[in-house]
Structure formats: structure tokens, C-alpha cells
Design a protein around this motif. Sequence first.
Motif, PDB file in Angstrom:
ATOM      1  N   ASP A   1      60.385  45.930 -29.061  1.00 56.55           N
ATOM      2  CA  ASP A   1      59.862  46.557 -27.859  1.00 56.55           C
ATOM      3  C   ASP A   1      60.826  47.644 -27.409  1.00 56.55           C
ATOM      4  OD1 ASP A   1      62.004  45.279 -26.542  1.00 56.55           O
ATOM      5  OD2 ASP A   1      60.757  43.663 -25.808  1.00 56.55           O
TER       6      ASP A   1
ATOM      7  N   ARG B   1      62.467  49.212 -23.848  1.00 55.35           N
ATOM      8  CA  ARG B   1      62.645  48.817 -22.454  1.00 55.35           C
ATOM      9  C   ARG B   1      63.112  49.983 -21.596  1.00 55.35           C
ATOM     10  NH1 ARG B   1      65.100  42.775 -23.505  1.00 55.35           N
ATOM     11  NH2 ARG B   1      63.436  42.220 -24.963  1.00 55.35           N
TER      12      ARG B   1
ATOM     13  N   LEU C   1      58.220  47.969 -22.135  1.00 57.12           N
ATOM     14  CA  LEU C   1      58.404  47.114 -20.967  1.00 57.12           C
ATOM     15  C   LEU C   1      59.111  47.920 -19.887  1.00 57.12           C
ATOM     16  CD1 LEU C   1      59.709  43.936 -22.826  1.00 57.12           C
ATOM     17  CD2 LEU C   1      57.345  44.499 -22.211  1.00 57.12           C
TER      18      LEU C   1
ATOM     19  N   SER D   1      60.878  47.861 -15.960  1.00 51.13           N
ATOM     20  CA  SER D   1      61.394  47.075 -14.839  1.00 51.13           C
ATOM     21  C   SER D   1      62.161  48.026 -13.929  1.00 51.13           C
ATOM     22  CB  SER D   1      62.297  45.942 -15.335  1.00 51.13           C
ATOM     23  OG  SER D   1      63.421  46.467 -16.006  1.00 51.13           O
TER      24      SER D   1
ATOM     25  N   ASP E   1      70.642  46.253 -21.522  1.00 48.82           N
ATOM     26  CA  ASP E   1      69.390  45.847 -22.160  1.00 48.82           C
ATOM     27  C   ASP E   1      68.364  46.977 -22.244  1.00 48.82           C
ATOM     28  OD1 ASP E   1      67.966  43.697 -23.373  1.00 48.82           O
ATOM     29  OD2 ASP E   1      66.739  43.544 -21.548  1.00 48.82           O
ATOM     30  N   ALA E   2      68.567  48.057 -21.499  1.00 51.02           N
ATOM     31  CA  ALA E   2      67.571  49.135 -21.421  1.00 51.02           C
ATOM     32  C   ALA E   2      67.739  50.152 -22.547  1.00 51.02           C
ATOM     33  CB  ALA E   2      67.677  49.835 -20.077  1.00 51.02           C
ATOM     34  N   ASP E   3      66.608  50.585 -23.073  1.00 50.86           N
ATOM     35  CA  ASP E   3      66.596  51.646 -24.081  1.00 50.86           C
ATOM     36  C   ASP E   3      66.558  53.020 -23.426  1.00 50.86           C
ATOM     37  OD1 ASP E   3      66.396  49.987 -26.511  1.00 50.86           O
ATOM     38  OD2 ASP E   3      64.493  49.372 -25.616  1.00 50.86           O
TER      39      ASP E   3
END
Length: 186
Positions: A4, A6, A37, A39, A81-83
Amino acid sequence: MREDFRILVVCTANIVRSPMAEAIAKAMLRFSSCPILVSSAGTHARAGHPMAPYALDTLRDLGLDGSEHLSRPLDGALVGDADLILTMETGQRGTVVTMDPTAIHRTFTLREFAHLSAGRKIRHRSDTVGRAHAVVRAVARRRGAPGRHPFEIADPYGGLPREYEECSRVIGDSLSRALGELLGPR
């Protein structure tokens, strides 16, 4: 590489701009086959606060529901954690990069990313995680020296309903361009 992609959207308190952007992006991605995803978090957020009432009203006028949103503070785990990290202001971008210097090549203001990603010719098949990563790398290479840019999205907090509506329009326009480039031509 994860299966995925993010995106983390960041503002100050995580009760107006970033949760509106999160809700709008999720609506735009609803029918995408690319597993993106989204957030949000705030550089000075206090955990557990609902969205500001005018922000909720603005989303409701767009047919979106932000009533379940609860604010959360930005932390190193979220950044790591974020791309792709999209901030509302350059100062927030600086906060992210200070928190994790390796995030510099994947952290942009939302308007900056929308502007710099326009018309990128990427050799990946459309609507794939690989394409999204390639776009972020291409945009990072295209970014110039920091300076004064019209790339910030003003915070309407405490303002009139029309200021929230204008904010959501700018967010929506920027997200439409940015997500369009991440996903590629249809």
C-alpha cells in the motif's frame, strides 16, 4: 516494499485542515484500485478532540462525514510510516523534517506537491503503488530551494463559515491534482 501507499496529512491541531483533507482524499480515492491509505495528525494536536464545528459543516455540505474524527499528535512513528507527507504550511513541513530528517524527500506542503507534480511523465503503469513512489521521487528532485512560496493553506480556525468553505475548496483542488498525478492517466 509494502503493498500500500500511505499518505499522512499534517496541520497544526488536527481539527480543521488536515482532517478535512483526509476526508476529501478518502472520498476521491473511494473507487481507486491503488491501495492508498490516508490519515492525518497535528504538530500541536491534543489527542482526542473532535473536528471544529464549521469544518464538520463544510464536510457535510460536500456530502462527507467527519463526525468520527478525533485529533492525534504528530509523532515519529507516523512520520516514519508515511510514504508521502502533505502539510498545510511550510513550518509544519519543517517540524516533520526536524522530527525525522530522512522524511525531507517525501514531505511537501499540499499545494507545493500539487504544483510540482503537475505533468510528471512517469514510466510506471497507472494506478500502482510503484507509480506513486516514482511520482514522489520525481517531485522531490524537482523541488527548489526553500523560500517564500504561495504554497500554504490558511487556517480558517475561528473564522467565518465561508473561510472554511474556501479552505476546503483549495484543499480539494490541490488534492485532485496531487492524487491525479499519483494515480496517473485514466
